[in-house]
Scaffold this motif. Structure first.
Motif, PDB file in Angstrom:
ATOM      1  N   LEU A  30       0.814  -1.054  -0.070  1.00 16.19           N
ATOM      2  CA  LEU A  30      -0.012  -0.144   0.090  1.00 16.19           C
ATOM      3  C   LEU A  30       0.760   1.087  -0.028  1.00 16.19           C
ATOM      4  O   LEU A  30       0.744   2.241  -0.712  1.00 16.19           O
ATOM      5  CB  LEU A  30      -0.857  -0.078   1.182  1.00 16.19           C
ATOM      6  CG  LEU A  30      -1.891   1.219   1.467  1.00 16.19           C
ATOM      7  CD1 LEU A  30      -2.780   1.495   0.256  1.00 16.19           C
ATOM      8  CD2 LEU A  30      -2.609   1.298   2.719  1.00 16.19           C
ATOM      9  N   LEU A  31       2.006   1.141   0.870  1.00 13.39           N
ATOM     10  CA  LEU A  31       2.836   2.419   0.971  1.00 13.39           C
ATOM     11  C   LEU A  31       3.399   2.629  -0.369  1.00 13.39           C
ATOM     12  O   LEU A  31       3.599   3.824  -1.086  1.00 13.39           O
ATOM     13  CB  LEU A  31       3.877   2.191   2.210  1.00 13.39           C
ATOM     14  CG  LEU A  31       3.375   2.512   3.259  1.00 13.39           C
ATOM     15  CD1 LEU A  31       4.347   1.908   4.570  1.00 13.39           C
ATOM     16  CD2 LEU A  31       3.075   3.818   3.722  1.00 13.39           C
ATOM     17  N   SER A  32       3.886   1.662  -0.991  1.00 14.20           N
ATOM     18  CA  SER A  32       4.352   1.655  -2.492  1.00 14.20           C
ATOM     19  C   SER A  32       3.379   2.177  -3.577  1.00 14.20           C
ATOM     20  O   SER A  32       3.757   3.098  -4.248  1.00 14.20           O
ATOM     21  CB  SER A  32       4.861   0.256  -2.871  1.00 14.20           C
ATOM     22  OG  SER A  32       5.344   0.355  -4.269  1.00 14.20           O
ATOM     23  N   VAL A  33       2.446   1.701  -3.344  1.00 14.84           N
ATOM     24  CA  VAL A  33       1.462   2.434  -4.507  1.00 14.84           C
ATOM     25  C   VAL A  33       0.947   3.729  -4.326  1.00 14.84           C
ATOM     26  O   VAL A  33       0.993   4.499  -5.161  1.00 14.84           O
ATOM     27  CB  VAL A  33       0.110   1.215  -4.360  1.00 14.84           C
ATOM     28  CG1 VAL A  33      -1.311   2.085  -5.124  1.00 14.84           C
ATOM     29  CG2 VAL A  33       0.317  -0.062  -4.933  1.00 14.84           C
ATOM     30  N   THR A 202      -9.394   0.706  -7.717  1.00 13.93           N
ATOM     31  CA  THR A 202      -8.516  -0.340  -8.577  1.00 13.93           C
ATOM     32  C   THR A 202      -8.044   0.319  -9.712  1.00 13.93           C
ATOM     33  O   THR A 202      -7.094  -0.272 -10.202  1.00 13.93           O
ATOM     34  CB  THR A 202      -9.523  -1.476  -8.954  1.00 13.93           C
ATOM     35  OG1 THR A 202     -10.648  -0.920  -9.760  1.00 13.93           O
ATOM     36  CG2 THR A 202     -10.028  -2.339  -7.673  1.00 13.93           C
ATOM     37  N   THR A 203      -8.672   1.372 -10.341  1.00  8.83           N
ATOM     38  CA  THR A 203      -8.073   2.001 -11.435  1.00  8.83           C
ATOM     39  C   THR A 203      -6.653   2.363 -11.359  1.00  8.83           C
ATOM     40  O   THR A 203      -5.660   2.527 -12.078  1.00  8.83           O
ATOM     41  CB  THR A 203      -8.751   3.002 -11.885  1.00  8.83           C
ATOM     42  OG1 THR A 203     -10.160   2.658 -12.186  1.00  8.83           O
ATOM     43  CG2 THR A 203      -8.277   3.960 -13.465  1.00  8.83           C
ATOM     44  N   ILE A 204      -6.303   2.669 -10.133  1.00  4.72           N
ATOM     45  CA  ILE A 204      -4.905   2.899  -9.535  1.00  4.72           C
ATOM     46  C   ILE A 204      -4.055   1.628  -9.042  1.00  4.72           C
ATOM     47  O   ILE A 204      -3.064   1.361  -9.591  1.00  4.72           O
ATOM     48  CB  ILE A 204      -4.681   4.061  -8.368  1.00  4.72           C
ATOM     49  CG1 ILE A 204      -5.079   5.412  -9.392  1.00  4.72           C
ATOM     50  CG2 ILE A 204      -3.476   4.151  -7.841  1.00  4.72           C
ATOM     51  CD1 ILE A 204      -5.137   6.786  -8.248  1.00  4.72           C
ATOM     52  N   ALA A 207      -3.316  -0.923 -11.874  1.00  3.17           N
ATOM     53  CA  ALA A 207      -2.765  -0.315 -13.128  1.00  3.17           C
ATOM     54  C   ALA A 207      -1.249  -1.071 -13.122  1.00  3.17           C
ATOM     55  O   ALA A 207      -0.559  -1.166 -12.415  1.00  3.17           O
ATOM     56  CB  ALA A 207      -2.493   1.054 -13.066  1.00  3.17           C
ATOM     57  N   ASN A 208      -0.961  -1.138 -14.589  1.00  2.00           N
ATOM     58  CA  ASN A 208       0.568  -1.840 -14.940  1.00  2.00           C
ATOM     59  C   ASN A 208       1.556  -0.712 -14.384  1.00  2.00           C
ATOM     60  O   ASN A 208       2.572  -1.338 -13.881  1.00  2.00           O
ATOM     61  CB  ASN A 208       0.668  -2.298 -16.157  1.00  2.00           C
ATOM     62  CG  ASN A 208      -0.179  -3.409 -16.355  1.00  2.00           C
ATOM     63  OD1 ASN A 208      -0.417  -4.228 -15.638  1.00  2.00           O
ATOM     64  ND2 ASN A 208      -0.859  -3.511 -17.715  1.00  2.00           N
ATOM     65  N   ASN A 209       1.122   0.530 -14.699  1.00  2.00           N
ATOM     66  CA  ASN A 209       2.121   1.622 -14.480  1.00  2.00           C
ATOM     67  C   ASN A 209       1.312   2.491 -13.549  1.00  2.00           C
ATOM     68  O   ASN A 209       0.523   3.422 -14.196  1.00  2.00           O
ATOM     69  CB  ASN A 209       2.729   2.265 -15.739  1.00  2.00           C
ATOM     70  CG  ASN A 209       3.811   3.327 -15.595  1.00  2.00           C
ATOM     71  OD1 ASN A 209       3.695   4.078 -14.457  1.00  2.00           O
ATOM     72  ND2 ASN A 209       4.667   3.576 -16.443  1.00  2.00           N
ATOM     73  N   ILE A 210       1.302   2.553 -12.343  1.00  2.00           N
ATOM     74  CA  ILE A 210       0.485   3.444 -11.537  1.00  2.00           C
ATOM     75  C   ILE A 210       0.804   4.879 -11.607  1.00  2.00           C
ATOM     76  O   ILE A 210       0.026   5.481 -11.686  1.00  2.00           O
ATOM     77  CB  ILE A 210       0.906   2.937  -9.918  1.00  2.00           C
ATOM     78  CG1 ILE A 210       0.258   1.552  -9.597  1.00  2.00           C
ATOM     79  CG2 ILE A 210       0.099   3.715  -8.892  1.00  2.00           C
ATOM     80  CD1 ILE A 210       0.790   0.772  -8.491  1.00  2.00           C
TER      81      ILE A 210
END
Length: 226
Positions: A30-33, A202-204, A207-210
């Motif tokens: 979560l922190l990374s995203v 989920t759109t974020i 995503a393959n490239n956030i």
């Protein structure tokens, strides 16, 4: 404090349950995203860590993660909102709290603190919007689900994008953020219909490239000035 319309432009909602597809450490995931989404330009983050697969049953871990998310948001000057958990929000000095129809009443929340606090309120009908329009404690409405969504276990019926237009035509003036199954191709239409911004999960998170996905959402939300 930025004005509420600026804050709602691209509103990211997530918890550990939304990041479990990324590996065995959902808190770190979560922190990374969140960091990538902040780099991509989100304008608000709501910590919504609830349901199975969340840290709900580990309150100390959940609190520690919420603080890390809050600190990360502060580095980017992005408001940090807590979903539903009023005590946690006040304890860690979140910038705001978002509650649903069955959660803590907004008047109760305002009475608990004399500090400035953004309060969002979920609505799913015109009647709810009309009640909320008359409550000075509410800063914005979360309107949804616009489309069917898998992020909630028992979602209300989908409203469709035109519902935003209906609210505006019926005289609802409070800031609105649309949520529920929203993808990039919906953003411009929702803004045109009168939404001040879009809220996505989920759109974020999927995503393959956030960062790139976030930038694209931001760009489309920014193109329409209601």
């Amino acid at each position: 404090m930025k004005n509420i319309q600026e804050i709602l432009l691209l509103y990211f909602v997530a918890g550990t349950q939304d990041c479990r597809h990324l590996g065995d450490n959902p808190a770190d995931n979560l922190l990374s995203v969140l960091k990538q989404a902040l780099e991509g330009g989100i304008t608000c983050f709501q910590f919504r860590d609830k349901g199975k697969f969340s840290l709900e049953n580990s309150p100390d871990e959940q609190r520690a993660l919420a603080i890390k998310c809050r600190d990360l948001c502060r580095q980017y000057d992005v408001p940090f909102i807590v979903d539903d958990n009023v005590d946690l929000a006040l304890e860690i000095e979140a910038d705001g709290i978002h509650v649903g129809q069955g959660d803590t009443p907004v008047k109760t929340i305002r009475a608990k603190t004399n500090k400035p606090l953004i309060i969002g309120w979920s609505i799913n009908s015109l009647d709810e919007a009309k009640i909320g329009e008359g409550l000075s404690e509410i800063d914005y409405f979360g309107v949804g689900p616009i489309f069917s969504t898998l992020s909630k276990e028992n979602p209300s019926p989908a409203l469709g994008m035109e519902f935003i237009q209906t609210l505006r035509n019926e005289g609802i003036t409070k800031p609105l953020v649309a949520i529920g199954g929203i993808k990039l191709e919906h953003v411009k239409t929702l803004r045109k219909y009168g939404a001040d911004g879009v809220a996505v999960i989920t759109t974020i998170t999927q995503a393959n490239n956030i960062k790139a996905a976030t930038q694209a959402l931001k760009e489309d939300s920014n193109t329409i000035k209601p």
